[in-house]
Write a protein that holds these residues in place. Sequence first.
Motif, PDB file in Angstrom:
ATOM      1  N   PRO A 100       0.828  -1.216   0.000  1.00  0.00           N
ATOM      2  CA  PRO A 100       0.000   0.000   0.000  1.00  0.00           C
ATOM      3  C   PRO A 100       0.862   1.266   0.000  1.00  0.00           C
ATOM      4  O   PRO A 100       1.940   1.311   0.584  1.00  0.00           O
ATOM      5  N   ARG A 101       0.360   2.279  -0.654  1.00  0.00           N
ATOM      6  CA  ARG A 101       1.059   3.560  -0.674  1.00  0.00           C
ATOM      7  C   ARG A 101       0.909   4.252   0.681  1.00  0.00           C
ATOM      8  O   ARG A 101      -0.170   4.225   1.280  1.00  0.00           O
ATOM      9  N   ALA A 102       1.980   4.863   1.116  1.00  0.00           N
ATOM     10  CA  ALA A 102       1.922   5.608   2.383  1.00  0.00           C
ATOM     11  C   ALA A 102       1.194   6.933   2.157  1.00  0.00           C
ATOM     12  O   ALA A 102       1.199   7.480   1.051  1.00  0.00           O
ATOM     13  N   PRO A 103       0.553   7.464   3.183  1.00  0.00           N
ATOM     14  CA  PRO A 103      -0.126   8.754   3.027  1.00  0.00           C
ATOM     15  C   PRO A 103       0.868   9.854   2.670  1.00  0.00           C
ATOM     16  O   PRO A 103       2.037   9.829   3.067  1.00  0.00           O
ATOM     17  N   GLU A 104       0.396  10.817   1.885  1.00  0.00           N
ATOM     18  CA  GLU A 104       1.241  11.956   1.565  1.00  0.00           C
ATOM     19  C   GLU A 104       1.658  12.659   2.854  1.00  0.00           C
ATOM     20  O   GLU A 104       0.858  12.828   3.770  1.00  0.00           O
ATOM     21  N   GLY A 105       2.899  13.058   2.924  1.00  0.00           N
ATOM     22  CA  GLY A 105       3.435  13.661   4.140  1.00  0.00           C
ATOM     23  C   GLY A 105       4.255  12.692   4.967  1.00  0.00           C
ATOM     24  O   GLY A 105       4.853  13.080   5.962  1.00  0.00           O
ATOM     25  N   THR A 106       4.292  11.417   4.540  1.00  0.00           N
ATOM     26  CA  THR A 106       5.108  10.415   5.232  1.00  0.00           C
ATOM     27  C   THR A 106       6.545  10.523   4.744  1.00  0.00           C
ATOM     28  O   THR A 106       6.791  10.514   3.534  1.00  0.00           O
ATOM     29  N   ARG A 107       7.473  10.614   5.661  1.00  0.00           N
ATOM     30  CA  ARG A 107       8.884  10.733   5.278  1.00  0.00           C
ATOM     31  C   ARG A 107       9.584   9.397   5.471  1.00  0.00           C
ATOM     32  O   ARG A 107       9.539   8.806   6.548  1.00  0.00           O
ATOM     33  N   GLY A 108      10.223   8.913   4.416  1.00  0.00           N
ATOM     34  CA  GLY A 108      10.958   7.658   4.489  1.00  0.00           C
ATOM     35  C   GLY A 108      12.388   7.869   4.955  1.00  0.00           C
ATOM     36  O   GLY A 108      12.914   8.984   4.919  1.00  0.00           O
ATOM     37  N   SER A 109      13.014   6.790   5.388  1.00  0.00           N
ATOM     38  CA  SER A 109      14.423   6.847   5.822  1.00  0.00           C
ATOM     39  C   SER A 109      15.152   5.649   5.231  1.00  0.00           C
ATOM     40  O   SER A 109      15.055   4.532   5.740  1.00  0.00           O
ATOM     41  N   LEU A 110      15.859   5.885   4.134  1.00  0.00           N
ATOM     42  CA  LEU A 110      16.620   4.813   3.505  1.00  0.00           C
ATOM     43  C   LEU A 110      17.730   4.321   4.428  1.00  0.00           C
ATOM     44  O   LEU A 110      18.053   3.133   4.449  1.00  0.00           O
ATOM     45  N   ALA A 111      18.300   5.229   5.218  1.00  0.00           N
ATOM     46  CA  ALA A 111      19.372   4.838   6.146  1.00  0.00           C
ATOM     47  C   ALA A 111      18.880   3.790   7.125  1.00  0.00           C
ATOM     48  O   ALA A 111      19.597   2.827   7.447  1.00  0.00           O
ATOM     49  N   ASP A 112      17.644   3.951   7.621  1.00  0.00           N
ATOM     50  CA  ASP A 112      17.101   2.980   8.573  1.00  0.00           C
ATOM     51  C   ASP A 112      16.914   1.613   7.927  1.00  0.00           C
ATOM     52  O   ASP A 112      17.168   0.579   8.555  1.00  0.00           O
ATOM     53  N   VAL A 113      16.486   1.597   6.679  1.00  0.00           N
ATOM     54  CA  VAL A 113      16.285   0.315   5.977  1.00  0.00           C
ATOM     55  C   VAL A 113      17.621  -0.394   5.786  1.00  0.00           C
ATOM     56  O   VAL A 113      17.745  -1.597   6.030  1.00  0.00           O
ATOM     57  N   VAL A 114      18.641   0.355   5.355  1.00  0.00           N
ATOM     58  CA  VAL A 114      19.962  -0.248   5.158  1.00  0.00           C
ATOM     59  C   VAL A 114      20.503  -0.760   6.488  1.00  0.00           C
ATOM     60  O   VAL A 114      21.088  -1.847   6.565  1.00  0.00           O
ATOM     61  N   GLU A 115      20.291   0.008   7.558  1.00  0.00           N
ATOM     62  CA  GLU A 115      20.764  -0.406   8.875  1.00  0.00           C
ATOM     63  C   GLU A 115      20.091  -1.705   9.317  1.00  0.00           C
ATOM     64  O   GLU A 115      20.715  -2.552   9.972  1.00  0.00           O
ATOM     65  N   GLN A 116      18.827  -1.895   8.955  1.00  0.00           N
ATOM     66  CA  GLN A 116      18.110  -3.115   9.299  1.00  0.00           C
ATOM     67  C   GLN A 116      18.757  -4.347   8.674  1.00  0.00           C
ATOM     68  O   GLN A 116      18.677  -5.449   9.220  1.00  0.00           O
ATOM     69  N   LEU A 117      19.394  -4.162   7.519  1.00  0.00           N
ATOM     70  CA  LEU A 117      20.057  -5.295   6.860  1.00  0.00           C
ATOM     71  C   LEU A 117      21.363  -5.676   7.556  1.00  0.00           C
ATOM     72  O   LEU A 117      21.868  -6.774   7.357  1.00  0.00           O
ATOM     73  N   ARG A 118      21.921  -4.779   8.351  1.00  0.00           N
ATOM     74  CA  ARG A 118      23.181  -5.075   9.033  1.00  0.00           C
ATOM     75  C   ARG A 118      22.963  -5.854  10.318  1.00  0.00           C
ATOM     76  O   ARG A 118      23.869  -6.555  10.776  1.00  0.00           O
ATOM     77  N   ARG A 119      21.792  -5.742  10.902  1.00  0.00           N
ATOM     78  CA  ARG A 119      21.562  -6.332  12.210  1.00  0.00           C
ATOM     79  C   ARG A 119      20.275  -7.122  12.205  1.00  0.00           C
ATOM     80  O   ARG A 119      19.203  -6.546  11.949  1.00  0.00           O
ATOM     81  N   PRO A 120      20.342  -8.422  12.471  1.00  0.00           N
ATOM     82  CA  PRO A 120      21.564  -9.167  12.797  1.00  0.00           C
ATOM     83  C   PRO A 120      22.421  -9.401  11.552  1.00  0.00           C
ATOM     84  O   PRO A 120      21.902  -9.341  10.436  1.00  0.00           O
TER      85      PRO A 120
END
Length: 316
Positions: free
Chosen positions: A171-191
């Motif tokens: 589903p598409r996020a509501p307009e005004g939602t800010r994404g964080s690519l850094a957080d997604v990449v960090e999720q791949l590091r841990r574990p």
Amino acid sequence: MTEPNPTAADRPSWAPPVLHGGRMEAALRTLELEVRRRLDGLLQGNHLGLVPGPGSEPGEARPYQPGDDVRRMDWAVTARTTVPHIRETVADRELETWLAIDLSPSLDFGTAACEKRDLVVAATAAVAHLTRGGGNRIGALVSTGEDLVRVPARGGLAHSRGLIRKVAETPRAPEGTRGSLADVVEQLRRPPRRRGLVVVISDFLGGTEWQRPLRALSARHDLVAVEVVDPRDIDLPEVGTVVLADPESGRQREVVASPLLRREFAAAAAEHRAEVAAGLRRAGAGHLVLRTDSDWIADTVRFVVARKRRWSGGVA
């Protein structure tokens, strides 16, 4: 920026199919057939299209080129042809691939042949096809900025199809939602995950806080970054008054697209894209650019072939 998105009838033949509405299943099948038809033959049973390094199984012989490892000389073919040849090797290892997929509101936009979101799904399908085979697994983290969906890494055609469908149906996020690519990449590091391939798919708009976690990720994995671009990300149209909208903040502003403003906008966009490219280079990531106004499969083929040439000692 608000511009009408082209209808299915207006789309060129190379554009990905419309992946929303009532014909999702048919569109996904069309996408799979197109990817298989145009990408088959790039790998010929090995992973050298996306992952560097030789394997252990003998492959085809090819003429020696300066810089090749002389330990791979094929003396039988050399003697028979009187021309130095080396023997290629193909990778026989299992591969685990993880996709970090950005579906924040800035991707729900497109002014050319498709939305950027459609290209994200198409890139997912291409990676799934290029890494499929003998015991390989693929998983994904899909972020809309509002939600983060984790698809465990598994093998098999049914799983790959399910993953692509999951991305397409997110589903598409509501307009005004800010994404964080850094957080997604960090999720791949841990574990920590087993060594493999990580593919980051995003438009890389906004801040570049993702650079540090991406560099840390590259210490363990091979990296490919897929940058999704629309022409309006790069320059403003010469249309007089235009409404500029930031989908991740909800702010809108009506401006007159004067020659000075268009030059300043283009310069700022070029500076940002150069910063993105430099950050990806520092992380050691392969950089594939897909545009909504360009044949995305042809661009993917050129990227894969260039990587194969570099790793085999040829000239890209």
